[in-house]
Write a protein that holds these residues in place. Structure first.
Motif, mmCIF file in Angstrom:
data_model
loop_
_atom_site.group_PDB
_atom_site.id
_atom_site.type_symbol
_atom_site.label_atom_id
_atom_site.label_comp_id
_atom_site.label_asym_id
_atom_site.label_seq_id
_atom_site.Cartn_x
_atom_site.Cartn_y
_atom_site.Cartn_z
ATOM 1 N N GLU A 107 2.844 -15.040 -18.289
ATOM 2 C CA GLU A 107 1.513 -14.430 -18.288
ATOM 3 C C GLU A 107 1.484 -13.120 -19.062
ATOM 4 O OE1 GLU A 107 -0.339 -15.814 -14.017
ATOM 5 O OE2 GLU A 107 1.097 -14.166 -13.979
ATOM 6 N N ASN A 108 0.326 -12.863 -19.673
ATOM 7 C CA ASN A 108 0.016 -11.572 -20.287
ATOM 8 C C ASN A 108 -0.933 -10.831 -19.357
ATOM 9 O OD1 ASN A 108 1.364 -11.999 -22.813
ATOM 10 N ND2 ASN A 108 -0.334 -13.296 -23.452
ATOM 11 N N TYR A 109 -1.003 -9.520 -19.512
ATOM 12 C CA TYR A 109 -1.978 -8.759 -18.742
ATOM 13 C C TYR A 109 -2.576 -7.664 -19.610
ATOM 14 C CZ TYR A 109 1.862 -5.410 -18.075
ATOM 15 O OH TYR A 109 2.898 -4.535 -18.287
ATOM 16 N N ALA A 110 -3.810 -7.293 -19.265
ATOM 17 C CA ALA A 110 -4.503 -6.196 -19.932
ATOM 18 C C ALA A 110 -5.033 -5.269 -18.858
ATOM 19 C CB ALA A 110 -5.640 -6.727 -20.786
ATOM 20 N N ILE A 111 -4.965 -3.982 -19.126
ATOM 21 C CA ILE A 111 -5.397 -2.968 -18.166
ATOM 22 C C ILE A 111 -6.620 -2.244 -18.732
ATOM 23 C CG2 ILE A 111 -4.767 -0.841 -16.968
ATOM 24 C CD1 ILE A 111 -1.794 -1.790 -17.268
ATOM 25 N N GLU A 112 -7.689 -2.202 -17.942
ATOM 26 C CA GLU A 112 -8.891 -1.455 -18.307
ATOM 27 C C GLU A 112 -9.105 -0.379 -17.255
ATOM 28 O OE1 GLU A 112 -11.978 -4.378 -18.251
ATOM 29 O OE2 GLU A 112 -11.168 -5.468 -19.968
ATOM 30 N N ILE A 113 -9.282 0.870 -17.674
ATOM 31 C CA ILE A 113 -9.458 1.974 -16.739
ATOM 32 C C ILE A 113 -10.838 2.598 -16.948
ATOM 33 C CG2 ILE A 113 -8.649 4.276 -16.079
ATOM 34 C CD1 ILE A 113 -5.833 3.354 -16.641
ATOM 35 N N SER A 114 -11.535 2.852 -15.836
ATOM 36 C CA SER A 114 -12.818 3.543 -15.895
ATOM 37 C C SER A 114 -12.776 4.715 -14.909
ATOM 38 C CB SER A 114 -13.962 2.593 -15.575
ATOM 39 O OG SER A 114 -13.812 2.047 -14.287
ATOM 40 N N HIS A 115 -13.586 5.677 -15.166
ATOM 41 C CA HIS A 115 -13.564 6.895 -14.334
ATOM 42 C C HIS A 115 -14.683 6.887 -13.339
ATOM 43 C CE1 HIS A 115 -10.518 8.726 -16.933
ATOM 44 N NE2 HIS A 115 -11.173 8.119 -17.903
#
Length: 80
Positions: free
Chosen positions: A72-80
């Motif tokens: 598996e691949n993963y992507a990280i999205e961060i919001s404030h």
């Protein structure tokens, strides 16, 4: 700080669940849909305001638990 981790199968890894969904969509009259791949989404809240520290911590979570990095691949999205 809020974050979303999107985990998907790597290219070339068979996806029987995606194939089943694709077949079901066709059965429901959604013809022409192809290449369906399924994945997972994790929504997290991590303490602090340092985005780099949060990203590092979430990456460690992915490597240890949230994703099977062999397939598996993963992507990280961060919001404030």
């Amino acid at each position: 700080m809020k974050a979303r981790v999107i985990v998907t199968l790597k290219n070339g890894v068979l996806d029987p669940q995606g194939q089943a969904i694709e077949g079901s969509l066709s059965s429901l009259g959604f013809s022409g849909v192809s290449g369906v791949r399924q994945g997972k989404v994790f929504d997290l809240e991590v303490p602090g305001t340092d985005e780099d520290a949060a990203r590092s911590q979430i990456k460690e979570m992915c490597e240890k638990l949230l994703a099977n990095t062999v397939i598996e691949n993963y992507a990280i999205e961060i919001s404030h």
